[in-house]
Design a protein around this motif. Structure first.
Motif, PDB file in Angstrom:
ATOM      1  N   LYS A   1      13.585   7.144  10.598  1.00  0.00           N
ATOM      2  CA  LYS A   1      13.205   6.836  11.893  1.00  0.00           C
ATOM      3  C   LYS A   1      13.515   5.502  12.164  1.00  0.00           C
ATOM      4  O   LYS A   1      13.978   5.010  13.204  1.00  0.00           O
ATOM      5  CB  LYS A   1      11.751   7.321  12.126  1.00  0.00           C
ATOM      6  CG  LYS A   1      10.850   6.562  11.303  1.00  0.00           C
ATOM      7  CD  LYS A   1       9.509   7.148  11.753  1.00  0.00           C
ATOM      8  CE  LYS A   1       8.364   6.825  10.793  1.00  0.00           C
ATOM      9  NZ  LYS A   1       8.221   6.111   9.901  1.00  0.00           N
ATOM     10  N   ASP A   2      13.077   4.454  11.260  1.00  0.00           N
ATOM     11  CA  ASP A   2      13.616   3.203  11.408  1.00  0.00           C
ATOM     12  C   ASP A   2      15.063   2.943  11.215  1.00  0.00           C
ATOM     13  O   ASP A   2      15.217   1.785  11.649  1.00  0.00           O
ATOM     14  CB  ASP A   2      12.872   2.350   9.990  1.00  0.00           C
ATOM     15  CG  ASP A   2      11.307   2.445  10.203  1.00  0.00           C
ATOM     16  OD1 ASP A   2      10.827   2.432  11.107  1.00  0.00           O
ATOM     17  OD2 ASP A   2      10.683   2.134   9.164  1.00  0.00           O
ATOM     18  N   LYS A   3      15.758   3.561  10.400  1.00  0.00           N
ATOM     19  CA  LYS A   3      17.248   3.254  10.396  1.00  0.00           C
ATOM     20  C   LYS A   3      17.735   3.640  11.750  1.00  0.00           C
ATOM     21  O   LYS A   3      18.717   3.054  12.456  1.00  0.00           O
ATOM     22  CB  LYS A   3      18.081   4.283   9.042  1.00  0.00           C
ATOM     23  CG  LYS A   3      17.501   3.656   7.775  1.00  0.00           C
ATOM     24  CD  LYS A   3      18.046   4.819   6.838  1.00  0.00           C
ATOM     25  CE  LYS A   3      17.341   4.275   5.542  1.00  0.00           C
ATOM     26  NZ  LYS A   3      18.186   4.975   4.245  1.00  0.00           N
ATOM     27  N   SER A   4      17.331   4.958  12.203  1.00  0.00           N
ATOM     28  CA  SER A   4      17.958   5.250  13.466  1.00  0.00           C
ATOM     29  C   SER A   4      17.483   4.137  14.685  1.00  0.00           C
ATOM     30  O   SER A   4      18.345   3.977  15.538  1.00  0.00           O
ATOM     31  CB  SER A   4      17.379   6.472  14.034  1.00  0.00           C
ATOM     32  OG  SER A   4      17.546   7.009  15.366  1.00  0.00           O
ATOM     33  N   LEU A   5      16.247   3.571  14.514  1.00  0.00           N
ATOM     34  CA  LEU A   5      15.843   2.612  15.607  1.00  0.00           C
ATOM     35  C   LEU A   5      16.572   1.430  15.661  1.00  0.00           C
ATOM     36  O   LEU A   5      16.994   0.928  16.385  1.00  0.00           O
ATOM     37  CB  LEU A   5      14.244   2.338  15.309  1.00  0.00           C
ATOM     38  CG  LEU A   5      13.910   1.228  16.457  1.00  0.00           C
ATOM     39  CD1 LEU A   5      13.692   1.862  17.840  1.00  0.00           C
ATOM     40  CD2 LEU A   5      12.394   0.791  15.903  1.00  0.00           C
ATOM     41  N   LEU A   6      16.927   1.125  14.098  1.00  0.00           N
ATOM     42  CA  LEU A   6      17.832  -0.128  13.982  1.00  0.00           C
ATOM     43  C   LEU A   6      19.176  -0.055  14.567  1.00  0.00           C
ATOM     44  O   LEU A   6      19.769  -0.811  15.260  1.00  0.00           O
ATOM     45  CB  LEU A   6      17.954  -0.628  12.570  1.00  0.00           C
ATOM     46  CG  LEU A   6      18.808  -1.767  12.037  1.00  0.00           C
ATOM     47  CD1 LEU A   6      18.398  -2.989  12.531  1.00  0.00           C
ATOM     48  CD2 LEU A   6      18.805  -1.723  10.457  1.00  0.00           C
ATOM     49  N   LYS A  26       0.844  -1.331   0.106  1.00  0.00           N
ATOM     50  CA  LYS A  26      -0.226   0.194   0.030  1.00  0.00           C
ATOM     51  C   LYS A  26       0.927   1.237  -0.090  1.00  0.00           C
ATOM     52  O   LYS A  26       0.617   2.213  -0.710  1.00  0.00           O
ATOM     53  CB  LYS A  26      -0.774   0.119   1.011  1.00  0.00           C
ATOM     54  CG  LYS A  26      -1.797   1.118   1.576  1.00  0.00           C
ATOM     55  CD  LYS A  26      -2.579   1.147   2.608  1.00  0.00           C
ATOM     56  CE  LYS A  26      -3.299   2.483   2.960  1.00  0.00           C
ATOM     57  NZ  LYS A  26      -4.096   2.432   4.001  1.00  0.00           N
ATOM     58  N   HIS A  27       1.960   1.190   0.764  1.00  0.00           N
ATOM     59  CA  HIS A  27       2.790   2.348   0.979  1.00  0.00           C
ATOM     60  C   HIS A  27       4.064   2.335   0.148  1.00  0.00           C
ATOM     61  O   HIS A  27       4.689   3.240  -0.311  1.00  0.00           O
ATOM     62  CB  HIS A  27       3.376   2.646   2.423  1.00  0.00           C
ATOM     63  CG  HIS A  27       2.268   2.716   3.267  1.00  0.00           C
ATOM     64  ND1 HIS A  27       1.389   3.812   3.455  1.00  0.00           N
ATOM     65  CD2 HIS A  27       1.806   1.769   4.070  1.00  0.00           C
ATOM     66  CE1 HIS A  27       0.535   3.739   4.456  1.00  0.00           C
ATOM     67  NE2 HIS A  27       0.527   2.534   4.808  1.00  0.00           N
ATOM     68  N   GLY A  28       4.297   1.229  -0.469  1.00  0.00           N
ATOM     69  CA  GLY A  28       5.513   1.058  -1.534  1.00  0.00           C
ATOM     70  C   GLY A  28       6.821   1.173  -0.855  1.00  0.00           C
ATOM     71  O   GLY A  28       7.640   1.996  -1.265  1.00  0.00           O
ATOM     72  N   ASP A  29       6.779   0.932   0.477  1.00  0.00           N
ATOM     73  CA  ASP A  29       8.089   1.192   1.359  1.00  0.00           C
ATOM     74  C   ASP A  29       8.535  -0.066   2.081  1.00  0.00           C
ATOM     75  O   ASP A  29       7.797  -1.186   1.816  1.00  0.00           O
ATOM     76  CB  ASP A  29       7.725   2.525   2.563  1.00  0.00           C
ATOM     77  CG  ASP A  29       6.763   1.845   3.411  1.00  0.00           C
ATOM     78  OD1 ASP A  29       6.083   0.772   3.563  1.00  0.00           O
ATOM     79  OD2 ASP A  29       6.225   2.501   4.328  1.00  0.00           O
ATOM     80  N   TRP A  30       9.664  -0.038   2.505  1.00  0.00           N
ATOM     81  CA  TRP A  30      10.408  -1.039   3.389  1.00  0.00           C
ATOM     82  C   TRP A  30      10.477  -0.511   4.653  1.00  0.00           C
ATOM     83  O   TRP A  30      11.103   0.661   5.056  1.00  0.00           O
ATOM     84  CB  TRP A  30      11.819  -1.233   2.749  1.00  0.00           C
ATOM     85  CG  TRP A  30      11.676  -2.089   1.477  1.00  0.00           C
ATOM     86  CD1 TRP A  30      11.582  -1.486   0.308  1.00  0.00           C
ATOM     87  CD2 TRP A  30      11.709  -3.245   1.169  1.00  0.00           C
ATOM     88  NE1 TRP A  30      11.605  -2.564  -0.672  1.00  0.00           N
ATOM     89  CE2 TRP A  30      11.690  -3.624   0.005  1.00  0.00           C
ATOM     90  CE3 TRP A  30      11.664  -4.615   2.359  1.00  0.00           C
ATOM     91  CZ2 TRP A  30      11.714  -4.849  -0.337  1.00  0.00           C
ATOM     92  CZ3 TRP A  30      11.470  -5.705   1.773  1.00  0.00           C
ATOM     93  CH2 TRP A  30      11.532  -5.931   0.362  1.00  0.00           C
ATOM     94  N   ARG A  34      18.001  -0.883   3.164  1.00  0.00           N
ATOM     95  CA  ARG A  34      16.998  -1.210   2.598  1.00  0.00           C
ATOM     96  C   ARG A  34      15.730  -0.395   3.045  1.00  0.00           C
ATOM     97  O   ARG A  34      14.907   0.028   2.403  1.00  0.00           O
ATOM     98  CB  ARG A  34      16.467  -2.669   2.701  1.00  0.00           C
ATOM     99  CG  ARG A  34      15.176  -3.062   2.168  1.00  0.00           C
ATOM    100  CD  ARG A  34      15.204  -2.992   0.466  1.00  0.00           C
ATOM    101  NE  ARG A  34      16.299  -4.008  -0.026  1.00  0.00           N
ATOM    102  CZ  ARG A  34      16.207  -4.968  -0.968  1.00  0.00           C
ATOM    103  NH1 ARG A  34      14.923  -4.850  -1.659  1.00  0.00           N
ATOM    104  NH2 ARG A  34      17.118  -5.440  -1.481  1.00  0.00           N
ATOM    105  N   LEU A  35      15.736  -0.027   4.178  1.00  0.00           N
ATOM    106  CA  LEU A  35      14.722   0.791   4.896  1.00  0.00           C
ATOM    107  C   LEU A  35      14.487   2.051   4.412  1.00  0.00           C
ATOM    108  O   LEU A  35      15.592   2.613   4.075  1.00  0.00           O
ATOM    109  CB  LEU A  35      14.869   0.781   6.558  1.00  0.00           C
ATOM    110  CG  LEU A  35      14.982  -0.293   7.427  1.00  0.00           C
ATOM    111  CD1 LEU A  35      15.532  -0.071   8.947  1.00  0.00           C
ATOM    112  CD2 LEU A  35      13.618  -0.862   7.481  1.00  0.00           C
ATOM    113  N   THR A  36      13.414   2.313   4.235  1.00  0.00           N
ATOM    114  CA  THR A  36      12.668   3.781   3.621  1.00  0.00           C
ATOM    115  C   THR A  36      13.250   4.889   4.430  1.00  0.00           C
ATOM    116  O   THR A  36      13.361   5.937   3.884  1.00  0.00           O
ATOM    117  CB  THR A  36      11.481   3.561   3.013  1.00  0.00           C
ATOM    118  OG1 THR A  36      11.384   2.284   2.110  1.00  0.00           O
ATOM    119  CG2 THR A  36      10.985   4.851   2.309  1.00  0.00           C
TER     120      THR A  36
END
Length: 139
Positions: free
Chosen positions: A124-129, A34-38, A119-121
């Motif tokens: 905020k997800d990259k920072s959390l990782l 739906k969002h076209g994201d990772w 790969r993450l879009t």
């Protein structure tokens, strides 16, 4: 700007497993059609549901994996369509299961940390990782 509604509450995980190739770990990243994201597995709390329960349920629904929750990670706060959103995250080790495409997620990849970060879009997800990796003994 005044928020346009109550806080959207959600929960999710940095889902990981020991690398089948040995030495280290792999992180699950999901592609949401739906969002076209990772991104990382997460979703809204159901009425009366606790955040920990929602995190485990969302991992199962989006990835097909059961998991064991580990330490809580930093909470993400941002806006969606003018409404504040708060997502509580945990580290979670995959304990079993298998991925099947579903209405929300059409692909799951198990990647080494550097590849998962690439790969993450969302930042905020990259920072959390990054926060997850800074405290994980296998990272």
């Amino acid at each position: 700007m005044t928020p346009r509604g109550p806080v959207i509450r959600a929960a999710g995980c940095v889902l990981w497993r020991r690398s089948p190739a040995g030495g280290g770990l792999e992180v699950a990243v999901i592609h949401r059609r739906k969002h076209g994201d990772w991104s990382l597995p997460k979703g809204k709390l159901e009425p009366g549901e606790k955040a920990r329960e929602a995190a485990v349920r969302e991992v199962l629904e989006e990835t097909g994996m059961t998991c064991a929750l580990g330490p809580e990670l930093p909470t993400a706060r941002y806006e969606v369509d003018g409404r504040p959103k708060e997502v509580r995250y945990w580290s979670a080790e995959a304990t079993g299961g298998a991925f099947t495409r579903n209405r929300e997620v059409d692909e799951l990849l198990w990647l080494p940390p550097a590849a998962a970060r690439s790969r993450l879009t969302y930042e905020k997800d990259k920072s959390l990782l990054g926060r997850f990796l800074a405290t994980h003994p296998l990272a």
